[in-house]
Design a protein around this motif. Structure first.
Motif, short mmCIF file in Angstrom:
data_model
loop_
_atom_site.label_atom_id
_atom_site.label_comp_id
_atom_site.label_asym_id
_atom_site.label_seq_id
_atom_site.Cartn_x
_atom_site.Cartn_y
_atom_site.Cartn_z
N PHE B 10 -7.20 8.69 20.39
CA PHE B 10 -6.21 8.34 20.23
C PHE B 10 -6.18 6.86 19.90
CE2 PHE B 10 -1.40 7.20 20.72
CZ PHE B 10 -1.22 5.93 21.27
N ILE B 11 -7.14 5.93 20.33
CA ILE B 11 -7.34 4.80 19.79
C ILE B 11 -7.79 4.82 18.22
CG2 ILE B 11 -8.63 2.56 19.82
CD1 ILE B 11 -8.25 2.73 22.88
N VAL B 12 -8.49 5.50 17.96
CA VAL B 12 -9.10 5.73 16.65
C VAL B 12 -8.16 6.13 15.72
CG1 VAL B 12 -10.58 7.06 15.03
CG2 VAL B 12 -11.49 6.24 17.01
N GLY B 13 -7.18 7.26 16.15
CA GLY B 13 -6.09 7.44 15.38
C GLY B 13 -5.02 6.39 15.17
N VAL B 14 -4.75 5.69 16.09
CA VAL B 14 -3.78 4.48 15.80
C VAL B 14 -4.32 3.34 14.82
CG1 VAL B 14 -3.25 2.44 17.13
CG2 VAL B 14 -2.44 4.66 18.02
N THR B 15 -5.76 3.12 14.92
CA THR B 15 -6.44 2.17 14.21
C THR B 15 -6.21 2.69 12.59
OG1 THR B 15 -7.91 1.81 15.70
CG2 THR B 15 -8.40 0.94 13.59
N LEU B 16 -6.61 3.98 12.32
CA LEU B 16 -6.57 4.51 11.17
C LEU B 16 -5.05 4.32 10.42
CD1 LEU B 16 -9.17 7.49 11.25
CD2 LEU B 16 -9.48 5.03 10.71
N ALA B 17 -4.02 4.82 11.39
CA ALA B 17 -2.57 4.88 10.88
C ALA B 17 -2.10 3.37 10.91
CB ALA B 17 -1.78 5.56 12.12
N GLY B 18 -2.45 2.68 11.45
CA GLY B 18 -1.88 1.31 11.33
C GLY B 18 -2.43 0.72 10.20
N ALA B 19 -3.86 1.01 9.99
CA ALA B 19 -4.48 0.42 8.40
C ALA B 19 -3.67 0.87 7.24
CB ALA B 19 -5.81 0.89 8.50
N LEU B 20 -3.44 2.16 7.38
CA LEU B 20 -2.57 2.63 5.98
C LEU B 20 -1.21 2.08 6.11
CD1 LEU B 20 -3.58 6.56 6.17
CD2 LEU B 20 -4.21 4.97 4.43
N ALA B 21 -0.77 1.98 7.38
CA ALA B 21 0.65 1.29 7.33
C ALA B 21 0.68 -0.17 6.75
CB ALA B 21 1.31 1.43 8.67
N ALA B 22 -0.36 -0.77 7.16
CA ALA B 22 -0.47 -2.36 6.55
C ALA B 22 -0.47 -2.43 4.97
CB ALA B 22 -1.72 -2.81 7.28
N VAL B 23 -1.17 -1.13 4.64
CA VAL B 23 -1.54 -1.31 2.93
C VAL B 23 -0.32 -0.69 2.36
CG1 VAL B 23 -2.88 -0.35 1.37
CG2 VAL B 23 -3.97 -1.25 3.30
N LEU B 24 0.44 0.31 2.65
CA LEU B 24 1.41 1.25 1.97
C LEU B 24 2.81 0.92 2.40
CD1 LEU B 24 -0.54 4.50 1.98
CD2 LEU B 24 -0.19 2.99 0.12
N ALA B 25 3.10 0.07 3.54
CA ALA B 25 4.44 -0.32 3.83
C ALA B 25 5.12 -0.79 2.82
CB ALA B 25 4.61 -0.75 5.21
N GLY B 26 6.31 -0.57 2.65
CA GLY B 26 7.42 -1.06 1.74
C GLY B 26 7.55 -2.58 1.96
N SER B 27 8.20 -2.79 3.12
CA SER B 27 8.49 -4.28 3.51
C SER B 27 7.21 -5.09 4.26
CB SER B 27 9.84 -4.31 4.43
OG SER B 27 9.65 -5.35 5.56
N ILE B 28 7.33 -6.35 3.88
CA ILE B 28 6.06 -6.81 4.30
C ILE B 28 5.89 -7.00 5.78
CG2 ILE B 28 6.92 -9.30 4.03
CD1 ILE B 28 3.40 -8.35 3.06
N VAL B 29 7.04 -7.10 6.32
CA VAL B 29 7.23 -7.31 7.91
C VAL B 29 6.65 -5.93 8.65
CG1 VAL B 29 8.48 -7.97 10.10
CG2 VAL B 29 9.01 -8.93 7.87
N TYR B 30 6.93 -4.80 7.93
CA TYR B 30 6.48 -3.37 8.51
C TYR B 30 4.85 -3.39 8.09
CZ TYR B 30 11.15 -1.83 9.11
OH TYR B 30 12.22 -1.62 9.51
N ALA B 31 4.28 -4.16 7.06
CA ALA B 31 2.76 -4.05 6.89
C ALA B 31 2.20 -5.09 8.08
CB ALA B 31 2.67 -4.73 5.61
N LEU B 32 2.89 -5.79 8.22
CA LEU B 32 2.35 -7.02 9.31
C LEU B 32 2.34 -6.31 10.47
CD1 LEU B 32 1.27 -9.73 9.63
CD2 LEU B 32 3.67 -10.48 10.27
N MET B 33 3.48 -5.44 11.03
CA MET B 33 3.22 -4.64 12.03
C MET B 33 2.18 -3.58 12.11
SD MET B 33 5.36 -5.99 14.19
CE MET B 33 5.43 -7.55 13.50
N GLY B 34 1.87 -3.09 11.13
CA GLY B 34 0.68 -2.07 10.84
C GLY B 34 -0.64 -2.93 11.21
#
Lengths: 107, 167, 323
Positions: B10-34
């Motif tokens: 679960f932690i590995v999945g969360v890390t990978l998903a967060g990295a993708l969200a940080a890079v591809l999210a639209g708003s910069i605040v969502y990227a920060l949350m990723g």
């Protein structure tokens, strides 16, 4: 994978590599400077994870990898501080923070 | 599959998903949350690597300080009304798949040859050893990093004074 | 019961039982503290405080809770929904995690992690993040300004907090909270480190956003600071988190400086709760005695007074320990 997942080096190296590649994609994809800074932080996290994983599996005598990761954290903090200072100054002068529009030093 | 195993996946999945969200999210605040989610994931991985001290310091410094710093800058700059043109959702999914494929390729080609699959050696390094290391072998990097941080503080103050127009 | 334990494993069972106990304690504690706050406020201001609902107003917090829970959960139209909804939930994570490591008695800890105090300090930085999400997600000028002020105050006072706790960690030689309490068997650390205690206390009051440092919630200036747009249940969550934070901060003060659960005749838990609630009472006393600090004074106190004092204290402690 006969043994448990977390007792092997490969998973950690894969995650660190994934963070690195995502960070590079972010540097290329993001237009605003702050977005690029977020991608930089991802790369640094990946590097730190790499060092600690190799410390735990290959170089198990002392804690050099971990100590170096602490130093990397300090470097990331100093870099983020200065980068944000510069970004705020750029915003005050040009009223935007897009990297592609900053062309004063271009020929 | 014990609960430790599942939590690790679960932690590995969360890390990978967060990295993708940080890079591809639209708003910069969502990227920060990723980014925050990724940092928490990496801290969890540090716990599995027998270094709880490093995990807590990671949360303290990265999430507690650097993320707040970036968020401060975002709030001072304000919402971006002129959002730069970004890709469609399908394009973003393609980029995410591309990242996964490139990583897997690099991993299989370069990493798996260098590090064969062996048994994990026992690891008995404690936090005290990290501290002792900083005062015995790594004194020079320690002093240099403190010098770097002082220089960064001075630089930030100079930037602030420069913004105000003083000399 | 035995079947359940054999399925999950004994350790997971203690953790789950501990978590349930912690959540129950948080709720009861918040109810008790809201009552205590209004009573203390009343008596400090030469009036009685609530006395209608039940004897001595004891059922007052339950009436308040019913009112808050009965309100419509209203989400304003222009807010950024994911951030707006997550912020009150996120502010509870550091609270719960901190409760996992605090020793209520010699063996009454949910899980004695080796780096105990670092866990509490690391997760208290999540509070800052939650305030940020609340301020930004509300899409409201006043909320954003309140959030910026609150974050500036929080990060400025995090540093003296850490620096004041460090000499105690150096003397005890461990990060684990149980070890620190055990190291106070002879003499409480408040005798060795009075300056550190005062610095920690001031920094802790500032961290929990209580008067005299409650500029982020200054009702007369900023509408209501970062929780302007929150109402009903979500506002109750912020409120609850603030009171529980107050308790955690006093619990850490008791563990680090006042001997934790050690005491002569009564069981350890009783002594611990007694001391913790005494510190909570002092915090409430401060709230109704002092006026609010101005924003520039606020940062001045932290950077110009508390941090140099904390550094000098740390140096002297390190020097004495080495000799």
């Amino acid at each position: 994978m006969t043994d448990f997942f977390y007792n092997h080096l490969h998973v950690y190296l894969f995650v660190a590599l994934f963070l690195l590649v995502s960070g590079i994609l972010g540097l290329v994809y993001r237009r605003t400077l702050i977005g690029m800074l977020v991608a930089m932080e991802l790369i640094m996290n990946g590097a730190g994870l790499n060092l600690v994983a190799l410390n735990r599996f290959i170089a198990v005598e002392n804690a050099t990898g971990m100590a170096f990761t602490l130093i990397i954290m300090g470097i990331a903090a100093a870099e983020a501080a200065i980068a944000l200072g510069i970004i705020i100054l750029i915003f005050r002068k040009y009223r935007h923070v897009e990297g592609a529009e900053l062309q004063e030093m271009k020929d | 599959m014990s609960i430790g195993d599942l939590l690790f996946l679960f932690i590995v999945g969360v890390t990978l998903a967060g990295a993708l969200a940080a890079v591809l999210a639209g708003s910069i605040v969502y990227a920060l949350m990723g980014l925050v989610v990724t940092m928490f994931g990496v801290a969890g991985l540090y716990v599995y690597l027998h270094s709880p001290f490093l995990a807590m310091v990671q949360i303290l410094i990265y999430v507690g300080a650097i993320t707040v710093l970036i968020a401060f800058a975002i709030m001072l700059i304000g919402p971006q009304y002129r959002r730069p043109k970004e890709w469609t959702t399908l394009g973003k999914l393609g980029a995410a798949a591309g990242v996964a494929v490139v990583t897997l390729g690099l991993f299989v080609k370069f990493v798996m040859e260098v590090f064969p699959r062996t048994k994990a050696p026992a690891f008995t390094v404690t936090t005290k050893q990290i501290g002792a290391l900083f005062f015995k072998d790594l004194v020079l990097p320690f002093e240099l990093i403190s010098l770097l941080i002082v220089v960064a503080i001075l630089g930030a103050i100079m930037l602030a004074l420069f913004a105000r127009g003083d000399k | 019961m035995e079947q359940l334990i054999s399925i999950i494993g004994a350790q997971a069972f203690t953790m789950i039982a501990g978590l349930i106990g912690v959540i129950a304690f948080v709720v009861v504690n918040a109810l008790a503290l809201t009552w205590a706050e209004r009573k203390v406020a009343g008596h400090m201001q030469r009036r009685i405080g609530p006395k209608e609902v039940g004897p001595y107003g004891l059922i007052q917090p339950i009436a308040d809770a019913i009112k808050l829970l009965g309100k419509e959960i209203l989400t304003p139209g222009a807010v950024d929904k994911p951030l707006y909804v997550i912020a009150p939930i996120l502010i509870f994570v550091p609270v719960l995690v901190s409760f996992i490591v605090i020793p209520f008695d010699a063996r009454l800890v949910v899980s004695d992690i080796g780096v105990g105090i670092l866990v509490i300090l690391a997760f208290s930085s999540l509070t800052v993040l939650s305030i940020l999400l609340a301020g930004w997600g509300s899409n409201n000028k006043y909320a954003l300004m309140g959030a910026v002020r609150s974050i500036a105050q929080n990060i400025a006072y995090e540093i003296p907090l850490l620096l004041a706790l460090l000499p105690v960690i150096m003397i005890a030689g461990s990060f684990s909270l149980t070890a620190i309490v055990e190291a106070q068997k002879g003499l409480w650390f408040v005798v060795y480190q009075p300056v550190a205690f005062i610095i920690y206390f001031i920094a802790a009051v500032a961290e929990t956003n209580r008067t005299p440092f409650d500029l982020p919630e200054a009702e007369s200036e900023l509408v209501a600071g970062y929780h302007t747009e929150y109402s009903g249940m979500r506002f109750a969550l912020f409120f609850l988190a603030e009171y529980t934070n107050m308790f955690i901060v006093s619990a850490i003060a008791v563990t680090f400086f006042l001997g934790g659960y050690q005491g002569p005749i009564l069981p350890g838990v009783v002594w611990f709760l007694l001391k913790a609630y005494l510190v909570v009472f002092v915090i409430m006393w401060l709230k109704w005695t002092y006026p609010r600090v101005r924003f520039d004074q606020l940062l001045n106190i932290s950077w110009k007074v508390l941090i140099p004092l904390a550094f000098i204290n740390l140096l002297i402690t390190g020097g004495i320990l080495k000799l």
